[in-house]
Design an enzyme around this catalytic site. Structure first.
Site, PDB file in Angstrom:
ATOM      1  CG  HIS A 122      54.691   3.831  37.276  1.00  0.00           C
ATOM      2  ND1 HIS A 122      55.330   2.823  37.954  1.00  0.00           N
ATOM      3  CD2 HIS A 122      53.554   3.296  36.771  1.00  0.00           C
ATOM      4  CE1 HIS A 122      54.599   1.731  37.892  1.00  0.00           C
ATOM      5  NE2 HIS A 122      53.521   1.986  37.168  1.00  0.00           N
ATOM      6  CG  HIS A 131      65.133   5.627  18.201  1.00  0.00           C
ATOM      7  ND1 HIS A 131      65.295   5.579  16.845  1.00  0.00           N
ATOM      8  CD2 HIS A 131      63.960   6.263  18.409  1.00  0.00           C
ATOM      9  CE1 HIS A 131      64.252   6.162  16.256  1.00  0.00           C
ATOM     10  NE2 HIS A 131      63.429   6.576  17.186  1.00  0.00           N
TER      11      HIS A 131
HETATM   12  C1  COA Z   1      63.231  -6.354  13.636  1.00  0.00           C
HETATM   13  C2  COA Z   1      63.942  -5.788  12.431  1.00  0.00           C
HETATM   14  C3  COA Z   1      65.107  -4.886  12.904  1.00  0.00           C
HETATM   15  C4  COA Z   1      64.476  -6.964  11.643  1.00  0.00           C
HETATM   16  O1  COA Z   1      65.128  -6.498  10.522  1.00  0.00           O
HETATM   17  P1  COA Z   1      66.153  -7.506   9.752  1.00  0.00           P
HETATM   18  O2  COA Z   1      67.268  -7.828  10.695  1.00  0.00           O
HETATM   19  O3  COA Z   1      66.495  -6.845   8.462  1.00  0.00           O
HETATM   20  O4  COA Z   1      65.327  -8.827   9.577  1.00  0.00           O
HETATM   21  P2  COA Z   1      64.564  -9.390   8.310  1.00  0.00           P
HETATM   22  O5  COA Z   1      63.780  -8.311   7.619  1.00  0.00           O
HETATM   23  O6  COA Z   1      65.555 -10.180   7.509  1.00  0.00           O
HETATM   24  O7  COA Z   1      63.499 -10.372   8.967  1.00  0.00           O
HETATM   25  C5  COA Z   1      63.856 -11.584   9.591  1.00  0.00           C
HETATM   26  C6  COA Z   1      62.561 -12.352   9.907  1.00  0.00           C
HETATM   27  O8  COA Z   1      61.871 -11.655  10.935  1.00  0.00           O
HETATM   28  C7  COA Z   1      60.568 -11.246  10.464  1.00  0.00           C
HETATM   29  N1  COA Z   1      60.333  -9.896  10.967  1.00  0.00           N
HETATM   30  C8  COA Z   1      61.109  -8.795  10.778  1.00  0.00           C
HETATM   31  N2  COA Z   1      60.616  -7.757  11.430  1.00  0.00           N
HETATM   32  C9  COA Z   1      59.494  -8.187  12.040  1.00  0.00           C
HETATM   33  C10 COA Z   1      58.539  -7.547  12.857  1.00  0.00           C
HETATM   34  N3  COA Z   1      58.672  -6.257  13.201  1.00  0.00           N
HETATM   35  N4  COA Z   1      57.523  -8.289  13.335  1.00  0.00           N
HETATM   36  C11 COA Z   1      57.379  -9.598  13.010  1.00  0.00           C
HETATM   37  N5  COA Z   1      58.270 -10.261  12.238  1.00  0.00           N
HETATM   38  C12 COA Z   1      59.307  -9.555  11.749  1.00  0.00           C
HETATM   39  C13 COA Z   1      60.662 -11.279   8.947  1.00  0.00           C
HETATM   40  O9  COA Z   1      59.400 -11.454   8.358  1.00  0.00           O
HETATM   41  C14 COA Z   1      61.589 -12.439   8.734  1.00  0.00           C
HETATM   42  O10 COA Z   1      60.880 -13.632   8.900  1.00  0.00           O
HETATM   43  P3  COA Z   1      61.224 -14.956   8.003  1.00  0.00           P
HETATM   44  O11 COA Z   1      62.643 -15.325   8.376  1.00  0.00           O
HETATM   45  O12 COA Z   1      60.196 -15.936   8.468  1.00  0.00           O
HETATM   46  O13 COA Z   1      61.092 -14.521   6.591  1.00  0.00           O
HETATM   47  C15 COA Z   1      63.005  -4.895  11.558  1.00  0.00           C
HETATM   48  O14 COA Z   1      62.136  -5.675  10.744  1.00  0.00           O
HETATM   49  C16 COA Z   1      62.163  -3.946  12.375  1.00  0.00           C
HETATM   50  O15 COA Z   1      61.043  -4.251  12.822  1.00  0.00           O
HETATM   51  N6  COA Z   1      62.745  -2.730  12.614  1.00  0.00           N
HETATM   52  C17 COA Z   1      62.105  -1.679  13.343  1.00  0.00           C
HETATM   53  C18 COA Z   1      62.000  -0.428  12.460  1.00  0.00           C
HETATM   54  C19 COA Z   1      61.356   0.728  13.174  1.00  0.00           C
HETATM   55  O16 COA Z   1      60.625   0.597  14.116  1.00  0.00           O
HETATM   56  N7  COA Z   1      61.663   1.935  12.723  1.00  0.00           N
HETATM   57  C20 COA Z   1      61.159   3.134  13.335  1.00  0.00           C
HETATM   58  C21 COA Z   1      62.100   4.283  13.080  1.00  0.00           C
HETATM   59  S1  COA Z   1      61.492   5.761  13.777  1.00  0.00           S
END
Ligand code: COA
Length: 196
Positions: A122, A131
């Site tokens: 709500h 998104h």
């Molecule tokens: C958060 C996010 C954007 C980060 O991506 P990024 O900027 O490329 O970051 P990195 O992959 O370099 O990760 C950086 C750090 O965060 C951690 N991390 C990344 N995503 C994480 C998540 N979702 N949960 C926990 N830790 C996460 C990595 O393990 C890394 O840790 P480290 O520095 O200890 O090795 C991405 O991982 C994510 O979760 N995107 C969402 C995708 C999604 O939901 N898509 C749906 C489409 S419909």
């Protein structure tokens, strides 16, 4: 209707258009190597400026840039198997996918993606170009600023403000407000960087 963006996301939106009995004329895509998508022709320019259109690009900023350029009337698309309170409002250009629930007094802005099985309780207020990924759970009275992406399976507790152009990582649990341009991951969510 035109679907702007010949992508996987575009295919899901095409299904919703078909479910609603809307005829798809073509996908539009700048990639001239694409000529067909999901059984529909891909064209590279808008031929009919009178034809309604929806932007089927998952990237929030790209969607905003295209929205600022096009002159066509923009439609919203709502999957018939979603549950939307009669008191909630949904802006043009927004797509609501299957299994979504949007409860009482919700406000969803323009050109948003409310993705599969997400749950919006709500009085949530979601600004333009947001998104909400699949299986996100938003508790009541949450504000989400323009262009933010809430990652797949994230959960946000009630009364939280998420700033603009943030990314909430997949599976994150958000227990306190998030400032603009933040990237947040984990449980409890912590800021790992800022988006420039
Ligand atoms: C958060 C996010 C954007 C980060 O991506 P990024 O900027 O490329 O970051 P990195 O992959 O370099 O990760 C950086 C750090 O965060 C951690 N991390 C990344 N995503 C994480 C998540 N979702 N949960 C926990 N830790 C996460 C990595 O393990 C890394 O840790 P480290 O520095 O200890 O090795 C991405 O991982 C994510 O979760 N995107 C969402 C995708 C999604 O939901 N898509 C749906 C489409 S419909």
């Amino acid at each position: 209707m035109y679907l702007f963006g010949a992508s996987g996301h575009g295919k899901v939106v095409a299904d919703i258009a078909i479910e609603n009995g809307i005829e798809i004329t073509a996908f539009i895509d700048h990639d001239v190597n694409k000529t067909e998508c999901y059984g529909f022709p891909v064209i590279h320019n808008i031929i009919d400026k009178e034809k309604p259109l929806i932007i089927t690009i998952g990237d929030n900023l790209a969607r905003k840039k295209i929205a600022e350029k096009i002159a066509n009337k923009v439609e919203k698309l709502i999957h018939p198997k979603s549950i939307i309170s009669h008191t909630s409002k949904i802006g043009k250009g927004t797509v609501v996918m299957g299994g979504v629930t949007i409860n009482a007094d919700g406000f969803i802005g323009e050109h948003c993606i409310i993705n599969t099985n997400s749950s919006i309780d709500h009085e949530c207020h979601i600004e333009d170009f947001v998104h909400i990924s699949p299986n996100v759970a938003l508790a009541g009275n949450i504000y989400i600023g323009e262009g933010s992406h809430i990652g797949i399976g994230a959960a946000i507790i009630q009364n939280i403000n998420i700033g603009k152009w943030c990314v909430i990582g997949a599976g994150a649990v958000i227990l306190k407000d998030v400032p603009d341009y933040s990237v947040v991951v984990g449980n409890p969510g912590r800021i790992i960087k800022k988006i420039k």
